[in-house]
Design a protein around this motif. Structure first.
Motif, PDB file in Angstrom:
ATOM      1  N   PHE A 152       0.831  -1.212   0.000  1.00  0.00           N
ATOM      2  CA  PHE A 152       0.000   0.000   0.000  1.00  0.00           C
ATOM      3  C   PHE A 152       0.865   1.261   0.000  1.00  0.00           C
ATOM      4  CE2 PHE A 152      -2.343   3.359   2.237  1.00  0.00           C
ATOM      5  CZ  PHE A 152      -3.500   3.425   1.451  1.00  0.00           C
ATOM      6  N   ALA A 153       1.899   1.273   0.856  1.00  0.00           N
ATOM      7  CA  ALA A 153       2.787   2.443   0.950  1.00  0.00           C
ATOM      8  C   ALA A 153       3.536   2.681  -0.367  1.00  0.00           C
ATOM      9  CB  ALA A 153       3.777   2.255   2.097  1.00  0.00           C
ATOM     10  N   ILE A 154       3.996   1.594  -0.995  1.00  0.00           N
ATOM     11  CA  ILE A 154       4.714   1.718  -2.275  1.00  0.00           C
ATOM     12  C   ILE A 154       3.793   2.300  -3.341  1.00  0.00           C
ATOM     13  CG2 ILE A 154       5.746   0.404  -4.174  1.00  0.00           C
ATOM     14  CD1 ILE A 154       6.810  -1.562  -2.036  1.00  0.00           C
ATOM     15  N   GLU A 155       2.552   1.790  -3.401  1.00  0.00           N
ATOM     16  CA  GLU A 155       1.603   2.263  -4.417  1.00  0.00           C
ATOM     17  C   GLU A 155       1.294   3.750  -4.234  1.00  0.00           C
ATOM     18  OE1 GLU A 155      -0.992   2.556  -7.547  1.00  0.00           O
ATOM     19  OE2 GLU A 155       0.474   0.987  -7.097  1.00  0.00           O
ATOM     20  N   ILE A 156       1.063   4.172  -3.000  1.00  0.00           N
ATOM     21  CA  ILE A 156       0.781   5.598  -2.732  1.00  0.00           C
ATOM     22  C   ILE A 156       1.973   6.465  -3.122  1.00  0.00           C
ATOM     23  CG2 ILE A 156       0.411   7.298  -0.900  1.00  0.00           C
ATOM     24  CD1 ILE A 156      -2.098   5.772  -1.620  1.00  0.00           C
ATOM     25  N   PHE A 157       3.176   6.029  -2.764  1.00  0.00           N
ATOM     26  CA  PHE A 157       4.381   6.792  -3.094  1.00  0.00           C
ATOM     27  C   PHE A 157       4.568   6.886  -4.600  1.00  0.00           C
ATOM     28  CE2 PHE A 157       8.988   7.090  -3.857  1.00  0.00           C
ATOM     29  CZ  PHE A 157       9.274   8.248  -3.137  1.00  0.00           C
ATOM     30  N   VAL A 158       4.336   5.771  -5.293  1.00  0.00           N
ATOM     31  CA  VAL A 158       4.470   5.744  -6.763  1.00  0.00           C
ATOM     32  C   VAL A 158       3.517   6.735  -7.408  1.00  0.00           C
ATOM     33  CG1 VAL A 158       3.940   4.306  -8.796  1.00  0.00           C
ATOM     34  CG2 VAL A 158       5.380   3.402  -6.962  1.00  0.00           C
ATOM     35  N   GLU A 159       2.288   6.793  -6.894  1.00  0.00           N
ATOM     36  CA  GLU A 159       1.299   7.716  -7.453  1.00  0.00           C
ATOM     37  C   GLU A 159       1.655   9.176  -7.154  1.00  0.00           C
ATOM     38  OE1 GLU A 159      -2.706   6.657  -6.450  1.00  0.00           O
ATOM     39  OE2 GLU A 159      -2.343   4.518  -6.772  1.00  0.00           O
ATOM     40  N   ILE A 160       2.192   9.438  -5.974  1.00  0.00           N
ATOM     41  CA  ILE A 160       2.560  10.814  -5.599  1.00  0.00           C
ATOM     42  C   ILE A 160       3.687  11.344  -6.471  1.00  0.00           C
ATOM     43  CG2 ILE A 160       3.603  12.233  -3.775  1.00  0.00           C
ATOM     44  CD1 ILE A 160       2.025  10.554  -1.746  1.00  0.00           C
ATOM     45  N   VAL A 161       4.731  10.536  -6.693  1.00  0.00           N
ATOM     46  CA  VAL A 161       5.885  11.009  -7.473  1.00  0.00           C
ATOM     47  C   VAL A 161       5.702  10.815  -8.971  1.00  0.00           C
ATOM     48  CG1 VAL A 161       7.467  10.582  -5.566  1.00  0.00           C
ATOM     49  CG2 VAL A 161       7.172   8.810  -7.314  1.00  0.00           C
ATOM     50  N   GLY A 162       4.641  10.097  -9.390  1.00  0.00           N
ATOM     51  CA  GLY A 162       4.390   9.904 -10.816  1.00  0.00           C
ATOM     52  C   GLY A 162       5.341   8.928 -11.469  1.00  0.00           C
ATOM     53  N   LEU A 163       5.620   7.823 -10.804  1.00  0.00           N
ATOM     54  CA  LEU A 163       6.604   6.868 -11.312  1.00  0.00           C
ATOM     55  C   LEU A 163       6.101   6.120 -12.549  1.00  0.00           C
ATOM     56  CD1 LEU A 163       9.467   6.097 -10.491  1.00  0.00           C
ATOM     57  CD2 LEU A 163       8.542   4.193  -9.182  1.00  0.00           C
ATOM     58  N   VAL A 164       4.785   5.935 -12.657  1.00  0.00           N
ATOM     59  CA  VAL A 164       4.211   5.309 -13.849  1.00  0.00           C
ATOM     60  C   VAL A 164       3.864   6.367 -14.883  1.00  0.00           C
ATOM     61  CG1 VAL A 164       2.281   3.949 -14.754  1.00  0.00           C
ATOM     62  CG2 VAL A 164       3.349   3.305 -12.592  1.00  0.00           C
ATOM     63  N   SER A 165       3.103   7.370 -14.456  1.00  0.00           N
ATOM     64  CA  SER A 165       2.792   8.544 -15.286  1.00  0.00           C
ATOM     65  C   SER A 165       2.139   9.589 -14.392  1.00  0.00           C
ATOM     66  CB  SER A 165       1.863   8.184 -16.454  1.00  0.00           C
ATOM     67  OG  SER A 165       0.551   7.926 -15.982  1.00  0.00           O
ATOM     68  N   LYS A 166       2.035  10.796 -14.879  1.00  0.00           N
ATOM     69  CA  LYS A 166       1.434  11.871 -14.077  1.00  0.00           C
ATOM     70  C   LYS A 166      -0.047  11.619 -13.812  1.00  0.00           C
ATOM     71  CE  LYS A 166       4.654  15.421 -15.713  1.00  0.00           C
ATOM     72  NZ  LYS A 166       4.800  16.681 -16.463  1.00  0.00           N
ATOM     73  N   ASP A 167      -0.698  10.887 -14.716  1.00  0.00           N
ATOM     74  CA  ASP A 167      -2.135  10.650 -14.589  1.00  0.00           C
ATOM     75  C   ASP A 167      -2.471   9.358 -13.859  1.00  0.00           C
ATOM     76  OD1 ASP A 167      -2.668  12.981 -16.062  1.00  0.00           O
ATOM     77  OD2 ASP A 167      -2.406  11.906 -17.954  1.00  0.00           O
ATOM     78  N   TYR A 168      -1.459   8.538 -13.545  1.00  0.00           N
ATOM     79  CA  TYR A 168      -1.714   7.275 -12.869  1.00  0.00           C
ATOM     80  C   TYR A 168      -1.843   7.511 -11.368  1.00  0.00           C
ATOM     81  CZ  TYR A 168      -0.888   2.592 -10.991  1.00  0.00           C
ATOM     82  OH  TYR A 168      -0.991   1.419 -10.288  1.00  0.00           O
ATOM     83  N   LYS A 169      -3.121   7.624 -10.873  1.00  0.00           N
ATOM     84  CA  LYS A 169      -3.364   7.886  -9.458  1.00  0.00           C
ATOM     85  C   LYS A 169      -4.645   7.195  -8.999  1.00  0.00           C
ATOM     86  CE  LYS A 169      -0.931  12.318  -9.438  1.00  0.00           C
ATOM     87  NZ  LYS A 169      -0.984  13.754  -9.120  1.00  0.00           N
TER      88      LYS A 169
END
Length: 355
Positions: free
Chosen positions: A318-335
């Motif tokens: 859960f923490a990894i997914e939230i962090f990934v969405e905050i920094v835009g590791l997949v894309s800016k729109d992936y949230k």
């Protein structure tokens, strides 16, 4: 003895790295700046050769005795040769992969294979013929994961050092002296190189160093946690949480955007943190901090009950997914999770207004 190994290899690396730097400059084995890279000036690479020579010095002095030893040395030599060829000639990815798979097969021949795991609620899962491809996938995957995070001064060396410290600690707890000895030798060699590689770097480790460190960490974690429980198998994955998650989301990102899996980009973890406004040094320290948290989680995970381990694993995901969405590791729109949380928050506010 272990502390002495660490200090001796640390000193050896400090003395050898400047010599390798002169060699790289003399033969123009350098890293050219371009639009993808963070550094702006010509930098000598091949620094991984200093780590490897220091590693060999440690092996020659302390001579750890184990049936796996000869295969580890031969496999590491193949990896070093592969990395050096890439640093000097910039070889095609398929040839780099061939070198990595060959080194992995050597390791498997020496007993570095995952044959079975004990299931958490009883029973045993035998991998049979699948043990070879699974082991190759693990070794090649971790080798490349370390290589992918080698994008900022001191990043790969520092994250690898944190992983090696954790592997050493857990090997000590388990009484595995061979894994502890090799891990400490590699750790000392890496820390000595880090003196010259931390921001602002005077030399890069290049693929020579990144592939070697990835390969050694893959073998040590495999040897230290093989053929035990399912949850124990997850421990090295947690220890290597930074490079593994960065690699995983890089693959997802490229699939979503229909790009080749091997295509480079500027959306790795260190790029996204840099784009968030952190300086070069601060970004490296932030990722060090994340790596330390993963390592601490791995240690706690190893001491927990089955249900405790499950809870830690869920919290980490859960923490990894939230962090990934905050920094835009997949894309800016992936949230997806952030949108769900924002939707629930908006719903609560509307209910309060109606009340």
């Amino acid at each position: 003895m272990e502390f002495f190994m660490l200090i001796l290899c640390f000193i050896a690396s400090i003395l050898i790295t400047p010599l390798v730097k002169k060699l790289a400059i003399k033969y123009r084995i350098t890293d050219q700046p371009d639009h993808r890279k963070v550094h702006k000036t010509l930098m000598p690479r091949l620094g991984g050769l200093a780590i490897y020579i220091s590693f060999l010095v440690g092996l020659l002095i302390f001579r750890p005795e184990d049936p796996h030893m000869i295969y580890l040395v031969i496999g590491s030599l193949i990896i070093i040769a592969t990395g050096m060829l890439d640093d000097i000639y910039d070889i095609a990815p398929k040839y780099k992969l061939l070198g990595q798979v060959t080194a992995a097969i050597v390791a498997i021949s020496g007993g570095f294979d995952l044959e079975f795991i004990n299931l958490p609620f009883g029973g045993e899962l035998q991998f049979g013929y699948l043990s070879i491809p699974i082991t190759i996938l693990w070794i090649v995957g971790i080798t490349n994961a370390i290589n992918l995070i080698d994008g900022l001064d001191g990043l790969a060396a520092g994250v690898s050092s944190i992983a090696l410290i954790t592997v050493s600690f857990m090997a000590f707890l388990q009484g595995d002296m061979f894994v502890l000895t090799i891990a400490m030798i590699v750790l000392g060699s890496t820390l000595g190189f880090l003196v010259y590689n931390f921001y602002p770097a005077k030399i890069f480790m290049g693929d020579t160093g990144a592939l070697f460190l990835g390969y050694m960490i893959a073998l040590l974690s495999l040897l230290g946690f093989k053929n035990i429980t399912f949850f124990s198998l997850i421990i090295p994955v947690i220890i290597l949480g930074v490079p593994i998650s960065d690699t995983f989301f890089a693959i997802i990102r490229r699939i979503i955007h229909n790009r080749p899996l091997m295509a480079p980009d500027k959306y790795h973890l260190h790029h996204r943190i840099l784009n968030s406004g952190f300086s070069h040094r601060q970004t490296v320290l932030v990722i060090y901090g994340i790596a330390v948290m993963f390592s601490l989680a791995a240690v706690i995970f190893s001491m927990s009950t089955v249900w405790g381990s499950l809870l830690i694993l869920l919290v980490l995901i859960f923490a990894i997914e939230i962090f990934v969405e905050i920094v835009g590791l997949v894309s800016k729109d992936y949230k997806p999770l952030l949108r769900i949380m924002e939707g629930r928050q908006a719903h609560r506010i509307q209910r309060r207004k109606r009340a």
